[in-house]
Scaffold this active site. Structure first.
Site, PDB file in Angstrom:
ATOM      1  N   LYS A 126     -41.887 -59.316 -49.368  1.00 20.03           N
ATOM      2  CA  LYS A 126     -40.837 -60.026 -49.205  1.00 20.03           C
ATOM      3  C   LYS A 126     -40.141 -60.385 -48.098  1.00 20.03           C
ATOM      4  O   LYS A 126     -39.492 -61.396 -47.791  1.00 20.03           O
ATOM      5  CB  LYS A 126     -39.666 -59.143 -50.321  1.00 20.03           C
ATOM      6  CG  LYS A 126     -40.256 -59.058 -51.667  1.00 20.03           C
ATOM      7  CD  LYS A 126     -40.459 -60.373 -52.158  1.00 20.03           C
ATOM      8  CE  LYS A 126     -40.924 -60.309 -53.872  1.00 20.03           C
ATOM      9  NZ  LYS A 126     -41.063 -61.455 -54.748  1.00 20.03           N
ATOM     10  N   TYR A 139     -44.274 -53.912 -50.904  1.00 23.34           N
ATOM     11  CA  TYR A 139     -43.358 -54.766 -51.605  1.00 23.34           C
ATOM     12  C   TYR A 139     -42.431 -55.182 -50.446  1.00 23.34           C
ATOM     13  O   TYR A 139     -42.218 -56.498 -50.516  1.00 23.34           O
ATOM     14  CB  TYR A 139     -42.688 -54.079 -52.579  1.00 23.34           C
ATOM     15  CG  TYR A 139     -41.601 -55.053 -53.573  1.00 23.34           C
ATOM     16  CD1 TYR A 139     -42.286 -55.965 -54.600  1.00 23.34           C
ATOM     17  CD2 TYR A 139     -40.548 -54.974 -53.288  1.00 23.34           C
ATOM     18  CE1 TYR A 139     -41.687 -56.854 -55.173  1.00 23.34           C
ATOM     19  CE2 TYR A 139     -39.512 -55.895 -54.140  1.00 23.34           C
ATOM     20  CZ  TYR A 139     -40.391 -56.736 -54.875  1.00 23.34           C
ATOM     21  OH  TYR A 139     -39.324 -57.581 -55.788  1.00 23.34           O
TER      22      TYR A 139
END
Length: 256
Positions: free
Chosen positions: A166, A162
């Protein structure tokens, strides 16, 4: 094509604008769609959720439509963006809100979870931005708002895929802004802390949530309308001079 400054509507109106929102059937994307409609925009929800058509109809049966779109699949994205343009005859704004998360210690992250996270969170933003960007460049104007995360700014445990995805979104935002700024297109990112969507409430509850709040100077998590308000600003004419920025909405978490 340089856009000259002519002032802006201080009500942050989106009257006459059409926005496509990925992941718009629920969560932050849905909150953004709701606010955009309230500010005069027509919206197109692009989501792979089964209820995307129903979700659009519940928002506004005249000013919102929904289409199936898998942001990790190039052909699905092309079809989705084409449908978004045809739905109301134009497209002015793209909000990339679709995202997933898999939580595991780094040594336990599976290749499958890694690939899936990167496909949706990073490749998906690339595909939709590129497809919509071609249209924006041709017409000489457009706004892209990418949902990144505080996890793209600082490290969070058990968020390897993640955080990587991002951080990539933030980097991509800067490159697109650099290349497309002279062509009349502005691209910015928003990086929230924990947001109390349905999924956010499930992932952050009990003592884990309380411990996390103690690390946030504001001592609370964010609500979807707070993120939507920032998306509205970046999508409006008031933000024409802002491009390549990453607006961190984290109650101060990353300043420490």
């Amino acid at each position: 094509m340089t856009k000259e400054y002519k002032g802006f509507n201080t009500d942050f109106s989106l009257e006459g604008k059409v926005a496509a929102i990925t992941g718009g059937a629920a969560g932050i994307g849905h909150a953004i769609a709701e606010l955009f409609i309230a500010k005069g925009a027509k919206v197109v929800l692009l989501d792979r959720a089964d209820n995307v058509v129903v979700a659009a109809g519940q928002l506004d049966s005249r000013n919102a439509v929904g289409f199936y779109c898998d942001v990790g699949d190039a052909e699905s994205v092309k079809q989705g963006v084409d449908k978004a343009i045809k739905a109301f005859g134009q497209l002015d704004i793209l909000v990339n809100s679709a995202g997933i998360v898999a939580l595991d210690p780094a040594e336990e992250v599976t290749e499958q979870d890694w690939d899936k996270t990167i496909a949706v969170n990073l490749k998906g933003v690339f595909l939709t931005s590129q497809q919509a960007g071609k249209h924006f460049i041709k017409q000489g104007h457009g706004k892209i708002v990418n949902l990144a995360s505080q996890a793209g700014v600082v490290a969070l445990p058990n968020h390897l895929a993640y955080c990587t995805s991002k951080a990539g979104v933030i980097g991509m935002t800067k490159v697109l802004a650099l290349e497309w700024g002279p062509l009349g297109v502005q691209i910015n990112a928003i990086s929230p802390t924990v947001v109390l969507t349905e999924l956010g409430r499930k992932a952050w509850s009990g003592q884990v949530a309380e411990d996390m709040k103690q690390l946030i100077p504001a001592r609370r998590f964010a609500y979807p309308p707070e993120i939507a308000a920032c998306a509205l600003f970046l999508a409006s004419d008031a933000a024409d001079m802002i491009t390549g920025a990453n607006l961190v909405i984290d109650g101060g978490y990353t300043i420490q």
